[in-house]
Write a protein that holds these residues in place. Sequence first.
Motif, PDB file in Angstrom:
ATOM      1  N   ARG A 109      54.969  28.148  64.539  1.00 31.71           N
ATOM      2  CA  ARG A 109      53.554  29.358  64.377  1.00 31.71           C
ATOM      3  C   ARG A 109      53.261  29.574  65.689  1.00 31.71           C
ATOM      4  NH1 ARG A 109      49.508  25.463  60.335  1.00 31.71           N
ATOM      5  NH2 ARG A 109      51.273  25.023  59.041  1.00 31.71           N
ATOM      6  N   LEU A 110      51.841  30.260  65.888  1.00 33.38           N
ATOM      7  CA  LEU A 110      51.259  30.635  67.618  1.00 33.38           C
ATOM      8  C   LEU A 110      50.028  30.068  67.675  1.00 33.38           C
ATOM      9  CD1 LEU A 110      52.476  34.577  68.228  1.00 33.38           C
ATOM     10  CD2 LEU A 110      53.470  32.382  68.668  1.00 33.38           C
ATOM     11  N   VAL A 111      49.517  29.911  68.134  1.00 29.76           N
ATOM     12  CA  VAL A 111      48.720  28.378  68.285  1.00 29.76           C
ATOM     13  C   VAL A 111      47.013  28.897  69.204  1.00 29.76           C
ATOM     14  CG1 VAL A 111      49.113  27.245  66.292  1.00 29.76           C
ATOM     15  CG2 VAL A 111      49.233  27.186  68.929  1.00 29.76           C
ATOM     16  N   ARG A 112      46.025  28.454  69.194  1.00 30.48           N
ATOM     17  CA  ARG A 112      45.040  28.445  70.449  1.00 30.48           C
ATOM     18  C   ARG A 112      44.641  27.361  70.248  1.00 30.48           C
ATOM     19  NH1 ARG A 112      42.741  33.582  70.228  1.00 30.48           N
ATOM     20  NH2 ARG A 112      44.514  34.339  71.641  1.00 30.48           N
ATOM     21  N   ALA A 113      44.760  26.220  71.080  1.00 26.55           N
ATOM     22  CA  ALA A 113      43.679  25.051  71.738  1.00 26.55           C
ATOM     23  C   ALA A 113      42.012  24.571  71.508  1.00 26.55           C
ATOM     24  CB  ALA A 113      45.080  24.232  72.978  1.00 26.55           C
ATOM     25  N   ARG A 114      42.102  24.091  71.894  1.00 24.94           N
ATOM     26  CA  ARG A 114      40.594  24.132  71.907  1.00 24.94           C
ATOM     27  C   ARG A 114      40.072  22.418  71.257  1.00 24.94           C
ATOM     28  NH1 ARG A 114      37.713  23.036  67.773  1.00 24.94           N
ATOM     29  NH2 ARG A 114      37.489  24.132  65.839  1.00 24.94           N
ATOM     30  N   SER A 115      39.544  21.719  73.280  1.00 24.37           N
ATOM     31  CA  SER A 115      38.976  20.543  72.115  1.00 24.37           C
ATOM     32  C   SER A 115      38.031  20.207  70.372  1.00 24.37           C
ATOM     33  CB  SER A 115      37.827  19.514  73.274  1.00 24.37           C
ATOM     34  OG  SER A 115      37.314  18.626  72.992  1.00 24.37           O
ATOM     35  N   ALA A 116      38.467  19.010  70.385  1.00 24.16           N
ATOM     36  CA  ALA A 116      37.661  19.346  68.474  1.00 24.16           C
ATOM     37  C   ALA A 116      35.686  19.144  69.214  1.00 24.16           C
ATOM     38  CB  ALA A 116      38.186  18.638  68.275  1.00 24.16           C
ATOM     39  N   THR A 117      34.656  19.874  68.719  1.00 22.18           N
ATOM     40  CA  THR A 117      33.394  19.365  68.600  1.00 22.18           C
ATOM     41  C   THR A 117      33.397  18.148  67.971  1.00 22.18           C
ATOM     42  OG1 THR A 117      32.869  20.598  66.313  1.00 22.18           O
ATOM     43  CG2 THR A 117      32.991  21.871  67.704  1.00 22.18           C
ATOM     44  N   ASP A 118      32.080  17.604  68.078  1.00 25.08           N
ATOM     45  CA  ASP A 118      31.121  16.263  68.010  1.00 25.08           C
ATOM     46  C   ASP A 118      31.764  16.226  66.465  1.00 25.08           C
ATOM     47  OD1 ASP A 118      30.858  15.614  70.753  1.00 25.08           O
ATOM     48  OD2 ASP A 118      28.874  16.386  70.955  1.00 25.08           O
ATOM     49  N   ASP A 119      31.090  17.013  65.936  1.00 22.60           N
ATOM     50  CA  ASP A 119      31.172  16.545  64.688  1.00 22.60           C
ATOM     51  C   ASP A 119      32.754  16.842  63.743  1.00 22.60           C
ATOM     52  OD1 ASP A 119      28.316  16.632  64.778  1.00 22.60           O
ATOM     53  OD2 ASP A 119      28.545  18.798  63.874  1.00 22.60           O
ATOM     54  N   TRP A 125      38.904  12.107  63.438  1.00 15.98           N
ATOM     55  CA  TRP A 125      38.800   9.979  64.351  1.00 15.98           C
ATOM     56  C   TRP A 125      39.161   9.462  62.965  1.00 15.98           C
ATOM     57  CZ3 TRP A 125      40.463   9.631  69.070  1.00 15.98           C
ATOM     58  CH2 TRP A 125      40.648   8.805  69.418  1.00 15.98           C
ATOM     59  N   PRO A 126      38.713   9.214  62.112  1.00 16.26           N
ATOM     60  CA  PRO A 126      39.350   8.296  61.083  1.00 16.26           C
ATOM     61  C   PRO A 126      40.490   8.653  60.719  1.00 16.26           C
ATOM     62  CG  PRO A 126      37.083   8.916  60.719  1.00 16.26           C
ATOM     63  CD  PRO A 126      37.315   9.759  61.971  1.00 16.26           C
ATOM     64  N   ARG A 127      40.939   9.670  60.343  1.00 17.16           N
ATOM     65  CA  ARG A 127      42.845  10.182  60.076  1.00 17.16           C
ATOM     66  C   ARG A 127      43.319   9.579  60.942  1.00 17.16           C
ATOM     67  NH1 ARG A 127      43.492  16.021  57.837  1.00 17.16           N
ATOM     68  NH2 ARG A 127      45.350  14.834  57.208  1.00 17.16           N
ATOM     69  N   SER A 144      38.523   6.809  78.727  1.00 19.10           N
ATOM     70  CA  SER A 144      38.020   7.256  79.062  1.00 19.10           C
ATOM     71  C   SER A 144      37.813   8.112  77.548  1.00 19.10           C
ATOM     72  CB  SER A 144      37.873   9.050  79.430  1.00 19.10           C
ATOM     73  OG  SER A 144      39.319   9.453  79.631  1.00 19.10           O
ATOM     74  N   GLU A 145      37.265   8.300  76.891  1.00 16.23           N
ATOM     75  CA  GLU A 145      37.294   8.443  74.989  1.00 16.23           C
ATOM     76  C   GLU A 145      38.872  10.396  75.332  1.00 16.23           C
ATOM     77  OE1 GLU A 145      34.426  10.069  72.269  1.00 16.23           O
ATOM     78  OE2 GLU A 145      35.028  12.032  73.180  1.00 16.23           O
ATOM     79  N   THR A 146      39.235   9.120  74.021  1.00 14.90           N
ATOM     80  CA  THR A 146      40.494  10.257  73.837  1.00 14.90           C
ATOM     81  C   THR A 146      40.001  11.643  73.590  1.00 14.90           C
ATOM     82  OG1 THR A 146      41.713   7.914  73.802  1.00 14.90           O
ATOM     83  CG2 THR A 146      42.816  10.398  72.445  1.00 14.90           C
ATOM     84  N   THR A 147      40.720  12.496  73.596  1.00 10.36           N
ATOM     85  CA  THR A 147      40.427  13.699  73.517  1.00 10.36           C
ATOM     86  C   THR A 147      41.189  14.917  71.929  1.00 10.36           C
ATOM     87  OG1 THR A 147      39.919  14.951  75.553  1.00 10.36           O
ATOM     88  CG2 THR A 147      39.974  16.833  73.694  1.00 10.36           C
ATOM     89  N   VAL A 148      40.784  14.574  70.940  1.00 10.42           N
ATOM     90  CA  VAL A 148      40.917  15.538  69.986  1.00 10.42           C
ATOM     91  C   VAL A 148      41.656  16.993  69.697  1.00 10.42           C
ATOM     92  CG1 VAL A 148      40.582  15.138  67.442  1.00 10.42           C
ATOM     93  CG2 VAL A 148      39.907  13.313  68.604  1.00 10.42           C
ATOM     94  N   VAL A 149      42.939  17.344  69.493  1.00 17.03           N
ATOM     95  CA  VAL A 149      43.105  18.569  69.890  1.00 17.03           C
ATOM     96  C   VAL A 149      42.858  19.421  68.680  1.00 17.03           C
ATOM     97  CG1 VAL A 149      44.566  20.143  71.891  1.00 17.03           C
ATOM     98  CG2 VAL A 149      44.333  18.039  72.408  1.00 17.03           C
ATOM     99  N   VAL A 150      42.173  20.318  68.489  1.00 17.01           N
ATOM    100  CA  VAL A 150      42.776  21.372  67.626  1.00 17.01           C
ATOM    101  C   VAL A 150      43.381  22.232  67.644  1.00 17.01           C
ATOM    102  CG1 VAL A 150      41.711  22.809  66.128  1.00 17.01           C
ATOM    103  CG2 VAL A 150      40.098  21.186  66.682  1.00 17.01           C
TER     104      VAL A 150
END
Length: 162
Positions: A109-119, A125-127, A144-150
Amino acid sequence: MSDGRDAKAPWLPPRWFIRLAWSVHRGVYRVTGSRVGLWRPREQRWGTLRLTTTGRRTGQQRSVIIAYFEDGPNLVGVAMNGWGEGAPAWWLNLQAHPDASVDLADGRRLVRARSATDDERSRLWPRWRGADKNFEAHAARRSSETTVVVLEPRSHGDSATP
């Protein structure tokens, strides 16, 4: 954040061992011609994908195998560095060049990455915690806070393809 010296913190293998394990994983993936090493996530279990990014300094293709969950059409990972300090190189590459490709157990798959919004982060994160009982304790080792990457799907016509 915990500094990792908490007596209740779960055991974490030394960094060299974590790096060796991921190197062996990549080696098995290569040696088997991509037939072994990637798997789909299941209920309360993450999957693995091969992420190919464009190097932020070299412009060359760089690949790494990371853990992920699916969130609708999106793939979700965490930018951890073996639970060590700092961001992993693949996340730094994605910040400079967000277009990437992923190889999954069932195709590319082709994807575009971004950091998850606060919501999103609060929801996603619980997953990760549900898949690993020690996840939160390991994350607390970092200053530091671990970034969730979408990783959002993109079409073949969107930007450059790594």
